[in-house]
Design a protein around this motif. Structure first.
Motif, PDB file in Angstrom:
ATOM      1  N   LEU A 113     -23.417 -40.224 -16.989  1.00  0.00           N
ATOM      2  CA  LEU A 113     -22.494 -41.176 -17.945  1.00  0.00           C
ATOM      3  C   LEU A 113     -21.394 -42.163 -17.177  1.00  0.00           C
ATOM      4  N   LEU A 114     -20.865 -41.286 -16.325  1.00  0.00           N
ATOM      5  CA  LEU A 114     -19.943 -42.016 -15.397  1.00  0.00           C
ATOM      6  C   LEU A 114     -20.379 -43.334 -14.499  1.00  0.00           C
TER       7      LEU A 114
ATOM      8  N   LEU B  82      -3.243 -37.298 -14.599  1.00  0.00           N
ATOM      9  CA  LEU B  82      -3.583 -36.875 -16.087  1.00  0.00           C
ATOM     10  C   LEU B  82      -4.925 -37.654 -16.000  1.00  0.00           C
ATOM     11  N   PRO B  83      -6.021 -36.806 -16.890  1.00  0.00           N
ATOM     12  CA  PRO B  83      -7.203 -37.320 -16.976  1.00  0.00           C
ATOM     13  C   PRO B  83      -7.154 -38.503 -18.055  1.00  0.00           C
ATOM     14  N   ALA B  84      -6.551 -39.730 -17.662  1.00  0.00           N
ATOM     15  CA  ALA B  84      -6.612 -40.735 -18.310  1.00  0.00           C
ATOM     16  C   ALA B  84      -6.643 -42.077 -17.625  1.00  0.00           C
ATOM     17  N   GLY B  85      -6.415 -42.866 -18.497  1.00  0.00           N
ATOM     18  CA  GLY B  85      -6.374 -44.483 -17.702  1.00  0.00           C
ATOM     19  C   GLY B  85      -7.542 -45.480 -18.154  1.00  0.00           C
ATOM     20  N   SER B  86      -8.506 -45.619 -17.252  1.00  0.00           N
ATOM     21  CA  SER B  86      -9.555 -46.341 -17.631  1.00  0.00           C
ATOM     22  C   SER B  86     -10.700 -45.503 -17.994  1.00  0.00           C
TER      23      SER B  86
ATOM     24  N   ALA C 267     -12.298 -43.849 -14.988  1.00  0.00           N
ATOM     25  CA  ALA C 267     -11.564 -42.624 -14.376  1.00  0.00           C
ATOM     26  C   ALA C 267     -11.802 -41.369 -15.464  1.00  0.00           C
ATOM     27  N   VAL C 268     -11.774 -41.613 -16.719  1.00  0.00           N
ATOM     28  CA  VAL C 268     -11.702 -40.323 -17.713  1.00  0.00           C
ATOM     29  C   VAL C 268     -13.123 -39.779 -17.517  1.00  0.00           C
ATOM     30  N   HIS C 269     -14.193 -40.548 -17.524  1.00  0.00           N
ATOM     31  CA  HIS C 269     -15.516 -39.920 -17.506  1.00  0.00           C
ATOM     32  C   HIS C 269     -15.703 -39.422 -15.872  1.00  0.00           C
ATOM     33  N   ALA C 270     -15.028 -39.808 -14.901  1.00  0.00           N
ATOM     34  CA  ALA C 270     -14.796 -38.981 -13.749  1.00  0.00           C
ATOM     35  C   ALA C 270     -14.210 -37.712 -13.666  1.00  0.00           C
ATOM     36  N   HIS C 271     -13.169 -37.780 -14.558  1.00  0.00           N
ATOM     37  CA  HIS C 271     -12.483 -36.404 -14.853  1.00  0.00           C
ATOM     38  C   HIS C 271     -13.203 -35.380 -15.665  1.00  0.00           C
TER      39      HIS C 271
ATOM     40  N   PHE D  40     -12.510 -36.463  -8.184  1.00  0.00           N
ATOM     41  CA  PHE D  40     -10.973 -36.668  -8.400  1.00  0.00           C
ATOM     42  C   PHE D  40     -10.635 -38.034  -7.768  1.00  0.00           C
ATOM     43  N   VAL D  41     -10.983 -37.993  -6.564  1.00  0.00           N
ATOM     44  CA  VAL D  41     -10.477 -39.348  -5.750  1.00  0.00           C
ATOM     45  C   VAL D  41     -11.203 -40.713  -6.199  1.00  0.00           C
ATOM     46  N   LEU D  42     -12.537 -40.414  -6.677  1.00  0.00           N
ATOM     47  CA  LEU D  42     -13.167 -41.612  -7.235  1.00  0.00           C
ATOM     48  C   LEU D  42     -12.485 -42.078  -8.670  1.00  0.00           C
ATOM     49  N   SER D  43     -12.103 -40.859  -9.430  1.00  0.00           N
ATOM     50  CA  SER D  43     -11.045 -41.373 -10.595  1.00  0.00           C
ATOM     51  C   SER D  43      -9.886 -42.145 -10.254  1.00  0.00           C
TER      52      SER D  43
END
Length: 184
Positions: free
Chosen positions: A47-48, A113-117, A120-124, A162-165
């Motif tokens: 999905l990411l 925070l697991p937020a933003g784009s 990024a959220v899918h990466a988290h 995490f770094v990818l997010s």
């Protein structure tokens, strides 16, 4: 070579499944739980990929194949005979990619925070699924033999995600940092 002609076998209708060596286990056995959680994490990575550029998509495509390798490693207990086993070279490559991605990021001054784009959220989400897979593998290793490279790989992979997010949020200009006590 894998050959899957029949998908509906009815072999699991009584609550058991087969491992790669033919052993039958209950579907709630710790080994089956670990394999299933790796599969779930792999789906989250899929999905990411929908939210990534070509370079990140290629990295994640390779990682998805390695997640299948982890499933195969877990599906055949023990060390005897010819088995597909995860190696520390795969974790080392993840470390190199983490270093490369991290070089472009500003230093962290707070938790993220697991937020933003959306990416990024899918990466988290993928990261937390990988952490759950890691916990399942560690739990399994307390009672049965598990290739230690599997646990190391899952640990590195969660760092990688995490770094990818952060990279995805940097590209979108949307990193969201924790503000301790902001709502007091």
């Amino acid at each position: 070579m894998v050959k899957l002609d029949v998908i509906t076998t009815r072999g699991g209708d009584a609550g058991q499944t087969s491992l790669g060596d033919g052993t039958r286990l209950s579907k709630d056995a710790p080994r089956v739980e670990a394999m299933g959680t790796v599969d779930e994490a792999n789906a989250a990575i899929g999905l990411l990929r929908l939210h990534c550029d070509e370079e990140a998509d290629a990295m994640l495509g390779r990682i998805q194949n390695e997640m299948f390798d982890i499933g195969a490693d877990l599906a055949v207990p023990g060390t005897a005979g010819e088995r597909l086993r995860v190696s520390d070279a795969q974790s080392a490559r993840l470390e190199g990619e983490i270093t490369g991605m991290n070089a472009a990021l500003p230093p962290l001054r707070s938790f993220v925070l697991p937020a933003g784009s959306a990416g990024a959220v899918h990466a988290h989400l993928a990261r937390t699924a990988v952490r759950r897979a890691e916990r399942a593998a560690v739990s399994l290793s307390a009672s049965e033999e598990v290739n230690p490279a599997v646990i190391r790989y899952l640990n590195r992979l969660s760092d990688h995600l995490f770094v990818l997010s952060r990279c995805l949020n940097l590209a979108a200009g949307r990193e969201v940092l924790w503000e301790p006590g902001a709502t007091r």
